[in-house]
Every structure is written in structure tokens, then in C-alpha cells.
Motif scaffolding. Structure first.
Motif, PDB file in Angstrom:
ATOM      1  N   ARG A 123       0.821  -1.207   0.000  1.00 23.46           N
ATOM      2  CA  ARG A 123       0.000   0.000   0.000  1.00 23.46           C
ATOM      3  C   ARG A 123       0.858   1.261   0.000  1.00 23.46           C
ATOM      4  NH1 ARG A 123      -4.832   1.581   4.350  1.00 23.46           N
ATOM      5  NH2 ARG A 123      -5.330   3.599   3.419  1.00 23.46           N
ATOM      6  N   LEU A 124       2.006   1.203   0.661  1.00 21.95           N
ATOM      7  CA  LEU A 124       2.906   2.351   0.649  1.00 21.95           C
ATOM      8  C   LEU A 124       3.425   2.634  -0.747  1.00 21.95           C
ATOM      9  CD1 LEU A 124       4.896   1.708   3.937  1.00 21.95           C
ATOM     10  CD2 LEU A 124       3.627   3.798   3.397  1.00 21.95           C
ATOM     11  N   GLY A 125       3.505   1.595  -1.573  1.00 19.98           N
ATOM     12  CA  GLY A 125       3.952   1.775  -2.952  1.00 19.98           C
ATOM     13  C   GLY A 125       5.420   2.146  -3.006  1.00 19.98           C
ATOM     14  N   GLY A 126       5.793   2.844  -4.074  1.00 20.26           N
ATOM     15  CA  GLY A 126       7.163   3.312  -4.182  1.00 20.26           C
ATOM     16  C   GLY A 126       8.098   2.401  -4.933  1.00 20.26           C
ATOM     17  N   SER A 127       7.667   1.183  -5.267  1.00 16.82           N
ATOM     18  CA  SER A 127       8.514   0.307  -6.071  1.00 16.82           C
ATOM     19  C   SER A 127       8.673   0.905  -7.464  1.00 16.82           C
ATOM     20  CB  SER A 127       7.899  -1.091  -6.160  1.00 16.82           C
ATOM     21  OG  SER A 127       7.835  -1.691  -4.887  1.00 16.82           O
ATOM     22  N   THR A 128       9.861   0.827  -7.986  1.00 16.49           N
ATOM     23  CA  THR A 128      10.145   1.454  -9.271  1.00 16.49           C
ATOM     24  C   THR A 128       9.632   0.618 -10.438  1.00 16.49           C
ATOM     25  OG1 THR A 128      12.283   0.350  -9.461  1.00 16.49           O
ATOM     26  CG2 THR A 128      12.244   2.478  -8.312  1.00 16.49           C
ATOM     27  N   LYS A 129       9.461   1.278 -11.578  1.00 16.51           N
ATOM     28  CA  LYS A 129       9.084   0.569 -12.797  1.00 16.51           C
ATOM     29  C   LYS A 129      10.167  -0.423 -13.198  1.00 16.51           C
ATOM     30  CE  LYS A 129       6.192   4.280 -14.707  1.00 16.51           C
ATOM     31  NZ  LYS A 129       6.015   5.230 -15.843  1.00 16.51           N
ATOM     32  N   ARG A 130      11.415  -0.078 -12.920  1.00 13.55           N
ATOM     33  CA  ARG A 130      12.520  -0.977 -13.256  1.00 13.55           C
ATOM     34  C   ARG A 130      12.423  -2.280 -12.471  1.00 13.55           C
ATOM     35  NH1 ARG A 130      18.601   1.272 -13.716  1.00 13.55           N
ATOM     36  NH2 ARG A 130      17.473   2.553 -15.207  1.00 13.55           N
ATOM     37  N   LEU A 131      12.066  -2.174 -11.189  1.00 12.75           N
ATOM     38  CA  LEU A 131      11.888  -3.391 -10.396  1.00 12.75           C
ATOM     39  C   LEU A 131      10.709  -4.199 -10.918  1.00 12.75           C
ATOM     40  CD1 LEU A 131      12.375  -5.297  -8.037  1.00 12.75           C
ATOM     41  CD2 LEU A 131      11.053  -3.736  -6.583  1.00 12.75           C
ATOM     42  N   ALA A 132       9.586  -3.539 -11.185  1.00 12.00           N
ATOM     43  CA  ALA A 132       8.396  -4.243 -11.666  1.00 12.00           C
ATOM     44  C   ALA A 132       8.685  -4.999 -12.960  1.00 12.00           C
ATOM     45  CB  ALA A 132       7.258  -3.258 -11.866  1.00 12.00           C
ATOM     46  N   SER A 133       9.463  -4.402 -13.838  1.00 15.45           N
ATOM     47  CA  SER A 133       9.750  -5.034 -15.127  1.00 15.45           C
ATOM     48  C   SER A 133      10.740  -6.181 -15.013  1.00 15.45           C
ATOM     49  CB  SER A 133      10.279  -3.998 -16.114  1.00 15.45           C
ATOM     50  OG  SER A 133      11.539  -3.500 -15.704  1.00 15.45           O
ATOM     51  N   SER A 134      11.432  -6.272 -13.892  1.00 12.35           N
ATOM     52  CA  SER A 134      12.423  -7.334 -13.701  1.00 12.35           C
ATOM     53  C   SER A 134      11.836  -8.585 -13.061  1.00 12.35           C
ATOM     54  CB  SER A 134      13.579  -6.827 -12.834  1.00 12.35           C
ATOM     55  OG  SER A 134      13.165  -6.639 -11.496  1.00 12.35           O
ATOM     56  N   ILE A 135      10.582  -8.510 -12.612  1.00 17.71           N
ATOM     57  CA  ILE A 135       9.943  -9.640 -11.936  1.00 17.71           C
ATOM     58  C   ILE A 135       9.328 -10.586 -12.954  1.00 17.71           C
ATOM     59  CG2 ILE A 135       8.089 -10.317 -10.362  1.00 17.71           C
ATOM     60  CD1 ILE A 135       8.600  -7.704  -8.846  1.00 17.71           C
ATOM     61  N   VAL A 136       9.659 -11.851 -12.828  1.00 15.90           N
ATOM     62  CA  VAL A 136       9.199 -12.888 -13.748  1.00 15.90           C
ATOM     63  C   VAL A 136       8.191 -13.774 -13.020  1.00 15.90           C
ATOM     64  CG1 VAL A 136       9.880 -14.822 -15.205  1.00 15.90           C
ATOM     65  CG2 VAL A 136      11.432 -12.861 -14.917  1.00 15.90           C
ATOM     66  N   HIS A 137       7.050 -14.025 -13.638  1.00 13.28           N
ATOM     67  CA  HIS A 137       6.018 -14.869 -13.036  1.00 13.28           C
ATOM     68  C   HIS A 137       6.247 -16.327 -13.420  1.00 13.28           C
ATOM     69  CE1 HIS A 137       3.379 -11.634 -11.525  1.00 13.28           C
ATOM     70  NE2 HIS A 137       3.947 -10.937 -12.494  1.00 13.28           N
ATOM     71  N   ASP A 138       6.365 -17.163 -12.394  1.00 14.82           N
ATOM     72  CA  ASP A 138       6.573 -18.592 -12.591  1.00 14.82           C
ATOM     73  C   ASP A 138       5.247 -19.330 -12.399  1.00 14.82           C
ATOM     74  OD1 ASP A 138       9.340 -18.057 -12.761  1.00 14.82           O
ATOM     75  OD2 ASP A 138       9.495 -18.117 -10.576  1.00 14.82           O
ATOM     76  N   GLY A 139       5.304 -20.644 -12.474  1.00 16.82           N
ATOM     77  CA  GLY A 139       4.127 -21.436 -12.146  1.00 16.82           C
ATOM     78  C   GLY A 139       3.905 -21.463 -10.649  1.00 16.82           C
TER      79      GLY A 139
END
Length: 251
Positions: A123-139
Motif C-alpha cells: 500500500r505504501l507503494g514506491g517500487s520502481t518501474k525498473r523493479l516491476a519489469s524485472s519480476i518474472v512470473h513462474d508457475g
């Protein structure tokens, strides 16, 4: 897993600030280090080595328990086992964990979330777009951080060999931990220090500055998200400075 070192007697150091635990008459006998999402106790190995060499007792509990509540319980058990109230440092998501603790002598928030009542790290937010784009969704609802991207997002100011090593230790993460809400806000009644990392590419430095106002004192470092990788000696020096009274704190 916890890594323990016997405290043989560190030198006299202190924070020199109005909210220093030493100034409140609290003798801090050990340090607990709390890692963030995707990370592992081994990420603190360099800091543990520095502290152990100074005779400081150190514990590094493992998170990845499936929820903020479970992670907090795991760390609380380590704090309770220390004998005397320890200094507790939380990094990133680890800030939400240490916010829910009791029995700490001093809290250190290293580029970490400082939730108020009803707030979560998410809820505090603040994560960067660069971090979001580096996250890979697995099974199985797991996610992980791409290793190559992690070097830039988490460890940009570290030597490349060390940054690559740190990225290799990252672990898959179950969902939900970041949405957990601490049951208490320990920073309201426990001395605390916030370390703002101005070159952070994972959590916006602007949000860090806002959250630092909730703490008793703040330091500003021109480092990446993970100075325990790039500047472990500096992290250890600040922790040692908060253990015992002295004339000043200038890290």
C-alpha cells in the motif's frame, strides 16, 4: 536458519542522537538482521563477518514463511532468544517485519518500509518501474527477479563479481507477504534510525525520505538498494555505532 557469533566485547561507539538507545540507558548486546523479499540470510554474510570480527553477536533469521505474520513470528522468536534487547535492522520488506516486533532496543530501517497503522508495504507503494519489469512470473503463483536485471536494480554500485554473486542467491517468492499489515508499529515507541539510499533503483528515494520522518533519526547514503553488498563495512560501522555510547555518530 540463523548465523550466530559470540560477542567478545566491541569497542565503544554511539549514535550521538537524541533517540539513541544508549542514551536511554539500554545496553544492546546483539544484532538481528532481517532480509527483504527474494533475498536470503546469505546476503548479509559480508556484514556478519564484519560484526563477528568486532565480537558482536549476530542472528540472521530466514523469512520465506509465506506471510508477513509468519515472518514476524520467526524474527520475534530470534529476538526473544537474544537474552537482552537487540538492535534489529530490516532491509526493504524487512522493514514491515521489524515494525511488528516487540523487545528490540533500536530499529534500523535500511531502504525499508515503515508502515503506519493499517498500512502494508504494498500500500505504501514506491517500487520502481525498473523493479516491476524485472519480476518474472513462474508457475504455482511464484515470482522471481531476473538475475541480470537484479544486478542493476539491487546492486548497481557493487563490484560486478559481488553483484553477480548476490543475484545468484535470490530466491523465488510466494505472493502476499508485501500485502500483510503489521499488528503493531514498533517505531512509535522504540528508538529508530532510517537509512535513505539515494541511488536506489528498487524503492523510490522520495518514498524513503517520507518514511524516514516516522523514525527518530535518519542518515542519507548515496548508495544502491543494497549497501550490505556494496559497502558492508559501512553498514557494520553504523550498527556498531548504535550498540554502545560514545561521542558521536557520523557515518
Amino acid at each position: 536458519m540463523c548465523f550466530w557469533r559470540d560477542r567478545r566485547g566491541a569497542g565503544d561507539h554511539g549514535c550521538g542522537r537524541s533517540a539513541c538507545s544508549a542514551e536511554l540507558g539500554i545496553f544492546v548486546n546483539g544484532v538481528v538482521l532481517v532480509h527483504g523479499l527474494y533475498h536470503d540470510p546469505r546476503h548479509f554474510d559480508l556484514v556478519v563477518g564484519e560484526l563477528a570480527a568486532a565480537g558482536v553477536e549476530v542472528a540472521v533469521p530466514e523469512l520465506h514463511r509465506g506471510s508477513l505474520l509468519a515472518d514476524t513470528k520467526a524474527v520475534q522468536a530470534v529476538v526473544d532468544a537474544m537474552g537482552e534487547p537487540p538492535l534489529v535492522m530490516g532491509h526493504s520488506y524487512g522493514g514491515a517485519v521489524i515494525t511488528g516486533l516487540t523487545g528490540a532496543a533500536h530499529l534500523v530501517y535500511l531502504a525499508a518500509f515503515v508502515p503506519a497503522e493499517g498500512e502494508s508495504a504494498a500500500r505504501l507503494g514506491g517500487s520502481t518501474k525498473r523493479l516491476a519489469s524485472s519480476i518474472v512470473h513462474d508457475g504455482d503463483s511464484l515470482t522471481h527477479v531476473d538475475s541480470a536485471a537484479a544486478v542493476e536494480v539491487f546492486y548497481a554500485d557493487a563490484p560486478i563479481e559481488r553483484a553477480t554473486w548476490a543475484a545468484s542467491l535470490l530466491r523465488p517468492q510466494k505472493p502476499g507477504c508485501g500485502r500483510g499489515v503489521p499488528k503493531r508499529q514498533s517505531w512509535q515507541d522504540t528508538p529508530s534510525t532510517y537509512v535513505i539510499c539515494t541511488q536506489d533503483r528498487a524503492i523510490e528515494p522520495g518514498l524513503q525520505r517520507e518514511m524516514s520522518r516516522r523514525c527518530s533519526s535518519a542518515l542519507t547514503w548515496h548508495t544502491s538498494h543494497s549497501p550490505f553488498i556494496s559497502q558492508p563495512g559501512r553498514v557494520a560501522a553504523v550498527l556498531r555505532s548504535l550498540l554502545l555510547p560514545s561521542s558521536g555518530h557520523s557515518q
